[in-house]
Design a protein around this motif. Structure first.
Motif, PDB file in Angstrom:
ATOM      1  N   ILE A  32      51.111  63.304  50.948  1.00  0.00           N
ATOM      2  CA  ILE A  32      49.701  63.693  51.131  1.00  0.00           C
ATOM      3  C   ILE A  32      49.131  64.023  49.754  1.00  0.00           C
ATOM      4  CG2 ILE A  32      50.077  66.203  51.434  1.00  0.00           C
ATOM      5  CD1 ILE A  32      48.068  65.969  53.868  1.00  0.00           C
ATOM      6  N   GLY A  33      47.825  64.057  49.626  1.00  0.00           N
ATOM      7  CA  GLY A  33      47.205  64.365  48.336  1.00  0.00           C
ATOM      8  C   GLY A  33      47.564  65.764  47.837  1.00  0.00           C
ATOM      9  N   ALA A  34      47.700  65.891  46.523  1.00  0.00           N
ATOM     10  CA  ALA A  34      48.167  67.150  45.919  1.00  0.00           C
ATOM     11  C   ALA A  34      47.263  68.332  46.246  1.00  0.00           C
ATOM     12  CB  ALA A  34      48.274  66.978  44.405  1.00  0.00           C
ATOM     13  N   ARG A  35      45.982  68.036  46.514  1.00  0.00           N
ATOM     14  CA  ARG A  35      45.064  69.154  46.784  1.00  0.00           C
ATOM     15  C   ARG A  35      45.197  69.705  48.204  1.00  0.00           C
ATOM     16  NH1 ARG A  35      43.000  65.838  43.131  1.00  0.00           N
ATOM     17  NH2 ARG A  35      41.949  66.639  41.265  1.00  0.00           N
ATOM     18  N   ILE A  36      46.195  69.270  48.937  1.00  0.00           N
ATOM     19  CA  ILE A  36      46.474  69.887  50.240  1.00  0.00           C
ATOM     20  C   ILE A  36      46.735  71.386  50.062  1.00  0.00           C
ATOM     21  CG2 ILE A  36      48.944  69.330  50.108  1.00  0.00           C
ATOM     22  CD1 ILE A  36      46.850  69.578  53.328  1.00  0.00           C
ATOM     23  N   THR A  37      47.238  71.778  48.901  1.00  0.00           N
ATOM     24  CA  THR A  37      47.509  73.209  48.692  1.00  0.00           C
ATOM     25  C   THR A  37      46.203  74.012  48.747  1.00  0.00           C
ATOM     26  OG1 THR A  37      47.449  72.829  46.320  1.00  0.00           O
ATOM     27  CG2 THR A  37      49.616  72.856  47.356  1.00  0.00           C
ATOM     28  N   GLN A  38      45.118  73.403  48.297  1.00  0.00           N
ATOM     29  CA  GLN A  38      43.802  74.047  48.380  1.00  0.00           C
ATOM     30  C   GLN A  38      43.381  74.208  49.849  1.00  0.00           C
ATOM     31  OE1 GLN A  38      40.956  72.040  45.812  1.00  0.00           O
ATOM     32  NE2 GLN A  38      39.240  72.804  47.042  1.00  0.00           N
ATOM     33  N   VAL A  39      43.629  73.172  50.640  1.00  0.00           N
ATOM     34  CA  VAL A  39      43.286  73.228  52.070  1.00  0.00           C
ATOM     35  C   VAL A  39      44.153  74.285  52.775  1.00  0.00           C
ATOM     36  CG1 VAL A  39      43.144  71.888  54.214  1.00  0.00           C
ATOM     37  CG2 VAL A  39      42.644  70.782  52.024  1.00  0.00           C
ATOM     38  N   ASP A  81      56.756  66.138  51.549  1.00  0.00           N
ATOM     39  CA  ASP A  81      57.779  65.747  50.577  1.00  0.00           C
ATOM     40  C   ASP A  81      57.171  65.302  49.252  1.00  0.00           C
ATOM     41  OD1 ASP A  81      59.957  65.992  52.508  1.00  0.00           O
ATOM     42  OD2 ASP A  81      59.028  64.264  53.478  1.00  0.00           O
ATOM     43  N   ILE A  82      55.971  64.703  49.340  1.00  0.00           N
ATOM     44  CA  ILE A  82      55.330  64.172  48.135  1.00  0.00           C
ATOM     45  C   ILE A  82      53.881  64.641  48.111  1.00  0.00           C
ATOM     46  CG2 ILE A  82      54.717  62.089  46.836  1.00  0.00           C
ATOM     47  CD1 ILE A  82      56.860  60.582  48.410  1.00  0.00           C
ATOM     48  N   TYR A  83      53.443  65.115  46.961  1.00  0.00           N
ATOM     49  CA  TYR A  83      52.061  65.558  46.756  1.00  0.00           C
ATOM     50  C   TYR A  83      51.445  64.599  45.731  1.00  0.00           C
ATOM     51  CZ  TYR A  83      53.723  69.693  49.190  1.00  0.00           C
ATOM     52  OH  TYR A  83      54.270  70.534  50.137  1.00  0.00           O
ATOM     53  N   GLU A 104      48.590  57.676  41.135  1.00  0.00           N
ATOM     54  CA  GLU A 104      50.053  57.568  41.210  1.00  0.00           C
ATOM     55  C   GLU A 104      50.422  56.280  41.962  1.00  0.00           C
ATOM     56  OE1 GLU A 104      51.690  61.296  42.379  1.00  0.00           O
ATOM     57  OE2 GLU A 104      53.761  60.591  42.223  1.00  0.00           O
ATOM     58  N   GLU A 105      51.548  55.681  41.582  1.00  0.00           N
ATOM     59  CA  GLU A 105      51.944  54.424  42.209  1.00  0.00           C
ATOM     60  C   GLU A 105      53.350  54.513  42.765  1.00  0.00           C
ATOM     61  OE1 GLU A 105      51.308  51.047  39.684  1.00  0.00           O
ATOM     62  OE2 GLU A 105      49.149  51.470  39.485  1.00  0.00           O
ATOM     63  N   PHE A 106      53.622  53.724  43.781  1.00  0.00           N
ATOM     64  CA  PHE A 106      54.988  53.599  44.290  1.00  0.00           C
ATOM     65  C   PHE A 106      55.174  52.203  44.869  1.00  0.00           C
ATOM     66  CE2 PHE A 106      52.535  55.008  47.940  1.00  0.00           C
ATOM     67  CZ  PHE A 106      53.098  54.344  49.019  1.00  0.00           C
ATOM     68  N   LYS A 107      56.416  51.864  45.158  1.00  0.00           N
ATOM     69  CA  LYS A 107      56.741  50.518  45.639  1.00  0.00           C
ATOM     70  C   LYS A 107      56.994  50.513  47.141  1.00  0.00           C
ATOM     71  CE  LYS A 107      56.986  47.889  41.927  1.00  0.00           C
ATOM     72  NZ  LYS A 107      56.007  46.796  41.796  1.00  0.00           N
ATOM     73  N   LEU A 108      56.526  49.460  47.781  1.00  0.00           N
ATOM     74  CA  LEU A 108      56.926  49.155  49.155  1.00  0.00           C
ATOM     75  C   LEU A 108      57.614  47.792  49.071  1.00  0.00           C
ATOM     76  CD1 LEU A 108      56.937  49.288  52.259  1.00  0.00           C
ATOM     77  CD2 LEU A 108      54.620  48.339  52.205  1.00  0.00           C
TER      78      LEU A 108
END
Ligand SMILES: [Fe+2]
Length: 312
Positions: A115-122, A143-145, A150-154
């Motif tokens: 989820i987006g890193a700013r979930i901590t603000q929410v 697990d991931i903020y 940011e990039e990742f592979k599928l």
């Protein structure tokens, strides 16, 4: 019914395979009760897959949670022999509960929930509303903020995460080649955009996020978070090139967009599952802790009570 790889027991509402060489296969599943599009995205070669915005069914009148929508996704995943690496949230939803934690458990803990890193603000905003007074309640919710860009592979494909604030501050979109999973930022042209009046929401930010999406190449396909069709004409996608988007959103200046959005939001009531959704979703799909007697509750804060009812 016997299942085969060629005919999964559950069919997606819409499938997109072979869009182009940079875009994985996309299977779209519509959840009618909340008008939510859920997605499974997979690399046909490696069978690696991700799930976007899965729904946990909830009946607020009886307080009953059920898993039909999530089990349909699991059935499809099993029949297609997919290996789910990530469960991707576009944001902390306020209109449906997420089934990400349930799915992760059923998939033997393999997928990472992002989820987006700013979930901590929410989380900070809503912790006092729901009595989540001990900050440790939020540990390991996700697990991931994701950070912006940011990039990742599928498998053999690339995904870029783009921050799209405005509906909520944590909101992100996921770009897989020509396909963009927009969550609740841009919607199909008949509705246009998500609302921007939740805590931390902001119509100016939403305008910028929509401009960011509309500045993508014109052949980009925008897979939306919801559809509210008047009849059975639901569709998961629109595109950057759609004339209505170009005319209405690209051509509109920030001031007139903000004015339009704010006046429209003023007419909207609270989503039916607002409090139940947020209490679960800011915990990454877990239920609130048990009380001293082992019971679990989804609370609704009371507002507007006359003073005579609040003296004792
Ligand atoms: Fe939303």
């Amino acid at each position: 019914m016997e299942s085969t790889a060629a005919s999964p027991r559950v069919q997606p509402d819409v499938s997109h395979e072979g869009i182009d060489s940079k875009t994985p296969a996309i299977f779209s599943f519509f959840e009618k009760a909340t008008g939510t599009w859920q997605y499974i995205i997979s690399d046909p070669q490696t069978h690696q897959a991700v799930i976007v915005d899965p729904v946990l069914d909830y009946d607020p009148a009886s307080g009953t949670i059920s898993t039909k929508s999530a089990d349909d996704l699991l059935s499809f995943i099993e029949d297609k022999k997919l290996n789910v690496t990530h469960i991707l949230e576009t944001h902390a939803h306020a209109d449906h509960l997420t089934s990400s934690r349930y799915l992760k458990s059923c998939l033997h803990g393999t997928p990472s929930i992002g989820i987006g890193a700013r979930i901590t603000q929410v989380q900070k905003t809503f912790a006092p509303v729901y009595g989540y007074d001990d900050p440790s309640i939020f540990e390991n919710s996700f697990d991931i903020y994701w950070k912006d860009d940011e990039e990742f592979k599928l498998g053999g494909y690339n995904c870029r995460v783009v921050h799209l604030p405005g509906h909520t501050p944590d909101h992100v979109g996921y770009v897989f080649g020509s396909a963009v999973f927009t969550g609740d930022s841009i919607f199909n042209p008949d509705v246009g955009s998500a609302r921007a009046d939740f805590p931390g929401g902001n119509a100016k930010d939403l305008y910028s996020s929509m401009q960011r999406l509309l500045s993508l190449p014109e052949d980009s396909l925008l897979f939306v978070g919801h559809d509210y069709p008047p009849n059975d004409t639901r569709t998961p996608l629109t595109s950057v090139a759609v004339r209505e988007h170009q005319a209405v959103w690209k051509g509109k200046d920030e001031v007139s967009f903000v004015e339009w959005r704010q006046s429209r939001d003023a007419t909207l009531g609270a989503p039916r599952l607002l409090h139940s959704s947020l209490q679960v979703n800011i915990l990454g799909g877990r239920l609130p802790p048990q009380d001293q007697n082992g019971r679990r509750w989804l609370k609704t804060p009371v507002r507007g009570a006359p003073e005579c009812l609040t003296k004792e």
